[in-house]
Enzyme design. Structure first.
Site, PDB file in Angstrom:
ATOM      1  N   ALA A 142       0.862  -1.191   0.000  1.00  0.00           N
ATOM      2  CA  ALA A 142       0.000   0.000   0.000  1.00  0.00           C
ATOM      3  C   ALA A 142       0.890   1.230   0.000  1.00  0.00           C
ATOM      4  O   ALA A 142       1.769   1.378   0.857  1.00  0.00           O
ATOM      5  CB  ALA A 142      -0.897   0.004   1.241  1.00  0.00           C
ATOM      6  N   THR A 144       1.033   5.063   0.581  1.00  0.00           N
ATOM      7  CA  THR A 144       0.199   6.105   1.193  1.00  0.00           C
ATOM      8  C   THR A 144       0.656   7.440   0.619  1.00  0.00           C
ATOM      9  O   THR A 144       1.669   7.998   1.062  1.00  0.00           O
ATOM     10  CB  THR A 144       0.364   6.136   2.717  1.00  0.00           C
ATOM     11  OG1 THR A 144       1.728   6.416   3.006  1.00  0.00           O
ATOM     12  CG2 THR A 144      -0.020   4.811   3.341  1.00  0.00           C
ATOM     13  N   VAL A 172       3.776  -1.438   3.739  1.00  0.00           N
ATOM     14  CA  VAL A 172       3.274  -0.078   3.534  1.00  0.00           C
ATOM     15  C   VAL A 172       4.433   0.806   3.110  1.00  0.00           C
ATOM     16  O   VAL A 172       5.535   0.727   3.679  1.00  0.00           O
ATOM     17  CB  VAL A 172       2.630   0.483   4.818  1.00  0.00           C
ATOM     18  CG1 VAL A 172       2.123   1.907   4.575  1.00  0.00           C
ATOM     19  CG2 VAL A 172       1.464  -0.398   5.265  1.00  0.00           C
ATOM     20  N   LYS A 173       4.167   1.609   2.086  1.00  0.00           N
ATOM     21  CA  LYS A 173       5.170   2.569   1.639  1.00  0.00           C
ATOM     22  C   LYS A 173       4.681   3.950   2.018  1.00  0.00           C
ATOM     23  O   LYS A 173       3.520   4.297   1.727  1.00  0.00           O
ATOM     24  CB  LYS A 173       5.331   2.489   0.134  1.00  0.00           C
ATOM     25  CG  LYS A 173       6.100   3.649  -0.460  1.00  0.00           C
ATOM     26  CD  LYS A 173       6.242   3.474  -1.940  1.00  0.00           C
ATOM     27  CE  LYS A 173       6.999   4.643  -2.516  1.00  0.00           C
ATOM     28  NZ  LYS A 173       7.316   4.422  -3.924  1.00  0.00           N
ATOM     29  N   THR A 174       5.547   4.744   2.641  1.00  0.00           N
ATOM     30  CA  THR A 174       5.130   6.085   3.036  1.00  0.00           C
ATOM     31  C   THR A 174       6.336   7.001   3.042  1.00  0.00           C
ATOM     32  O   THR A 174       7.431   6.603   2.665  1.00  0.00           O
ATOM     33  CB  THR A 174       4.437   6.050   4.415  1.00  0.00           C
ATOM     34  OG1 THR A 174       3.755   7.295   4.632  1.00  0.00           O
ATOM     35  CG2 THR A 174       5.435   5.807   5.540  1.00  0.00           C
TER      36      THR A 174
END
Ligand code: 5RP
Length: 278
Positions: A142, A144, A172-174
């Protein structure tokens, strides 16, 4: 978690170090031929041996990446918008899970836009994609993206990453922010750091170093590698930080010696406003 999903995850986050250097080259799905990605084949093929994964669209994969490439693929499966649209959050799923299987993807990447006008649609897209990923054993990354008016702080990044994890994302990539340890602490799945808009090489290396020191499992970096005046120097330096925990100084020396050896020319100037904050 099925054996297949675990196996695919291990091709993204390397078991030897528990870390990953993902090369993000999916920018064209909404930016078009952005600087450094005008010809994806000539950009990606020299970098692929140094990347743990290539994150790209099916179109670039099919038309620009040699099918003999060993580097695992994470397919960008959300999109349907362009940089000409003020609100970039109106995304849908643009690649089916069957296509991901056909293209031997190790993972699927989808953006959610928390706080943006289409947040519900994108979060629902993520939940549906996780259902498909679990069914076929393909992990979901995901991404973000940051809302235009959202501040990249612990509160917002913590909210976005936690929502992604709650929806079942496997990674998760943020974006990195101050007190990033707090974001890591409240997100129950591995986090990788986006590089963001091109910054001086040393600052990008500090970003990668701060990210992994704060508990991220690595990076999913694009512009700060392929827009560098020595992309191979940068990816080698980022790998040294992420997989070998070398210092920023030592990594910067790796970049500089590679640049000197290759006689790197100055990069072309940036073009489209590609610091997407959505
Ligand atoms: C485009 C994206 C890409 O997936 C990627 O994250 C961009 O990577 P970088 O910020 O390191 O260039 O999210 O919006």
């Amino acid at each position: 978690m099925s054996w297949g999903l675990e196996n695919r995850l291990s091709r993204i986050i390397r078991p030897e170090t528990g870390r990953t250097v993902m090369l993000a080259v999916d920018h064209g799905y909404f930016l078009g031929p952005t600087s450094g990605l005008e010809c994806p084949n000539s950009t990606c093929m020299p970098l692929a041996p140094y990347a743990d994964t290539l994150m790209l669209t099916r179109g670039v994969l099919r038309n620009c990446i040699d099918s003999s490439v060993d580097t695992p693929i994470v397919l960008r499966v959300s999109g349907g918008n362009s940089v000409l649209e003020e609100d970039l959050s109106n995304e849908t799923i643009i690649t089916s899970v069957e296509e991901c299987i056909r293209m031997n993807a190790a993972g699927m990447a989808l953006s959610i836009f928390v706080g943006a006008p289409h947040q519900h649609q994108t979060i629902a897209n993520l939940a549906k994609l996780v259902d498909e990923g679990e069914r076929y054993g393909i992990p979901v990354l995901a991404v973000t993206a940051v809302g235009k008016d959202m501040v990249r702080d612990t509160r917002y990044i913590g909210l976005a990453t936690r929502i992604a994890a709650e929806m079942g994302a496997h990674i998760v990539k943020t974006y990195y922010c101050d007190d990033f340890e707090e974001v890591v602490r409240t997100c129950p799945v591995p986090i990788v750091i986006a590089g963001g808009k091109k910054i001086p090489e040393r600052e990008a290396l500090e970003l990668a170093s701060n990210g992994v020191a704060s508990g991220a499992v690595g990076v999913d970096m694009g512009r700060n590698i392929f827009q560098s005046d020595s992309p191979i120097g940068m990816i080698k330096a980022v790998r040294a930080i992420v997989h070998d925990d070398v210092s920023v100084d030592a990594a910067y020396d790796i970049y500089r010696s590679e640049k000197a050896d290759s006689g790197a020319a100055a990069p072309s100037s940036g073009d489209l406003e590609d610091d997407r904050k959505v």
